[in-house]
Write a protein that holds these residues in place. Structure first.
Motif, PDB file in Angstrom:
ATOM      1  N   HIS A   1      -5.620  -0.071  -0.481  1.00  0.00           N
ATOM      2  CA  HIS A   1      -4.648  -1.029  -1.014  1.00  0.00           C
ATOM      3  C   HIS A   1      -5.227  -1.841  -2.164  1.00  0.00           C
ATOM      4  O   HIS A   1      -4.512  -2.197  -3.111  1.00  0.00           O
ATOM      5  CB  HIS A   1      -4.165  -1.947   0.118  1.00  0.00           C
TER       6      HIS A   1
ATOM      7  N   LEU B   1      -1.845   6.346  -1.171  1.00  0.00           N
ATOM      8  CA  LEU B   1      -3.275   6.201  -0.901  1.00  0.00           C
ATOM      9  C   LEU B   1      -4.036   7.503  -1.104  1.00  0.00           C
ATOM     10  O   LEU B   1      -5.269   7.499  -1.185  1.00  0.00           O
ATOM     11  CB  LEU B   1      -3.487   5.658   0.525  1.00  0.00           C
TER      12      LEU B   1
ATOM     13  N   ALA C   1       0.841  -1.194   0.000  1.00  0.00           N
ATOM     14  CA  ALA C   1       0.000   0.000   0.000  1.00  0.00           C
ATOM     15  C   ALA C   1       0.875   1.243   0.000  1.00  0.00           C
ATOM     16  O   ALA C   1       1.794   1.368   0.804  1.00  0.00           O
ATOM     17  CB  ALA C   1      -0.914  -0.004   1.220  1.00  0.00           C
TER      18      ALA C   1
END
Length: 456
Positions: free
Chosen positions: A203, A197, A194
């Motif tokens: 993710h 973001l 991840a």
């Protein structure tokens, strides 16, 4: 878009590491260039020294007249970091110029070349640079668009010699889904953790993007993925795996001698023994395994692969030594994600197990700090002593309640302090450290010459 019909290339954000690599390709191929960037940097200084007019004010009158009078023969390459209220950007859109993102241009340039694309949320700059060096050392005709300045060549761009059997190595960036403009023959994926973001949201969307990327490998191509990424279901091409201890390509007999990592590379058809690396780190051993896989597939001999790895000097700001003597060692690294920090610090501790480790870390982005605060705290706890700097905002505005304090409060480490960049030298003077690392992707690198001078 037919590149042969173009004469002028104008860059909005020419000083970016990826943008400048593309600029150098256009210079080498006879186009006239000019560009804008927000601030002067060593990269813009280098481009100006190479004859490219670069200015630092958002002023339409500073765009060369020849470009303005010939929109049909001018391509504008821009970075997504250019704000939407940028005067030059809007003028060029409103007056019929063709604008393309850096990633789109990269896709255009690589379309007719045999392309090796290196993707991953960590490791892609070092791995792509290593691939390019091994291929070039192995006698291949290489052009490369890289995301860092290679120590071997002092540049982020390698130019092919002639047009026969070109192998293009490109760093495939997942930010803004840029790598989805690429259709490689061979692809490496080092990690799918991840990250970004602020772009992806979660993710699952990061993973979906990587799945789409491997689905774009050309028919008959190959995917080389780190063990456990499970991307093979999303490509119709053959998939091989690499990792430190397992997979089709893995290391054996790994040992540390005089702060150098030496190991054997096991691959499906044999073994390359006693490979020593100038750049240490367990993560860099894995990067070398991935680079080996591609180089062998491209026809480089095992002997030349070993020679290439052993002579690869690394990339600026990736496990870069600045001081190394009997009293003190100072290493700088670009790590800005918890996984990268954990890999870097654990490698440093393995190389120097008897030295107290003083780390200086600058978080990068408010959103990343907020998203991964627990991971940052856990990875930084590997240090013995921490100087924690304020967050470097980069492209973001502050987020309420998000400061370096949220990492600080979650850490178990006792010897830690939050400080400004201006306080670092005084604190280091008091501590008399024996092993120092600077970590981060912001402007922490401006401290390097000062720390280097102090420690020397």
């Amino acid at each position: 878009m037919n590149l042969k019909e173009l004469k002028y290339i104008y860059f909005l954000g020419i000083g970016g590491i990826g943008m400048s690599a593309i600029a150098r390709w256009f210079i080498a191929n006879g186009y006239q260039l000019a560009g804008y960037d927000k601030t002067a940097t060593p990269l813009t200084d280098a481009l100006k020294a190479e004859g490219i007019p670069v200015h630092f004010e958002d002023d339409i009158s500073l765009i060369p007249e020849a470009f303005l009078q010939n929109p049909a023969q001018t391509l504008v390459v821009y970075t997504p970091a250019i704000p939407k209220n940028h005067r030059e950007y809007n003028f060029l859109i409103d007056n019929g110029f063709t604008l393309m993102k850096r990633s789109q241009v990269l896709g255009l340039l690589t379309r007719n070349m045999f392309t090796v694309a290196v993707a991953g949320t960590h490791g892609k700059t070092t791995t792509s640079s290593m691939v390019a060096h091994i291929l070039k050392n192995g006698g291949k005709n290489v052009t490369a668009f890289l995301g860092g300045i290679t120590q071997n060549y002092g540049t982020n761009f390698l130019l092919n010699e002639g047009m026969n059997e070109i192998m293009c190595v490109v760093e495939a960036d997942e930010f803004d889904r840029s790598f989805l403009t690429l259709f490689p023959d061979l692809a490496i994926v080092t990690s799918t953790d991840a990250d970004h973001l602020d772009i992806y949201g979660d993710h699952d969307h990061v993973l979906k993007s990587f799945q789409m990327f491997v689905g774009q490998i050309k028919p008959g191509g190959k995917l080389y993925q780190r063990e456990g990424l499970h991307l093979q279901a999303y490509t119709n091409n053959e998939t091989k795996e690499f990792s430190l201890n397992n997979g089709d390509f893995h290391a054996e007999n790994l040992r540390i001698e005089n702060a150098e990592m030496i190991f054997d590379i096991v691959y499906p058809d044999g073994k390359i023994t006693d490979v020593s690396m100038l750049i240490p780190g367990f993560h860099n051993v894995e990067n070398a395994l991935a680079a080996t896989a591609v180089a062998l597939q491209a026809g480089v001999s095992p002997e030349k692969v070993k020679e290439g790895i052993c002579t690869f000097k690394g990339v600026k700001r990736r496990f870069e030594y600045h001081v190394r003597n009997k009293d003190v060692v100072y290493i700088d690294d670009y790590a800005h994600h918890p996984t990268e920090i954990q890999a870097f610090l654990s490698s440093v501790k393995a190389l120097y197990p008897n030295r107290k480790l003083t780390a200086i870390f600058q978080p990068h982005l408010f959103s990343r700090t907020n998203d991964f605060q627990d991971g940052f705290a856990e990875s930084l706890d590997l240090a013995d002593d921490l100087l924690l700097l304020d967050i470097y905002p980069a492209r973001e505005l502050p987020m309420e309640g998000v400061t370096s304090q949220i990492i600080f409060d979650k850490m178990k480490l006792k010897d830690k302090v939050i400080c400004s960049k201006e306080e670092v030298l005084n604190l280091l003077t008091q501590k008399k450290p024996e092993l120092v690392v600077t970590i981060g992707a912001g402007d922490i690198d401006t401290l390097i010459p000062k720390i280097k001078g102090l420690l020397n």
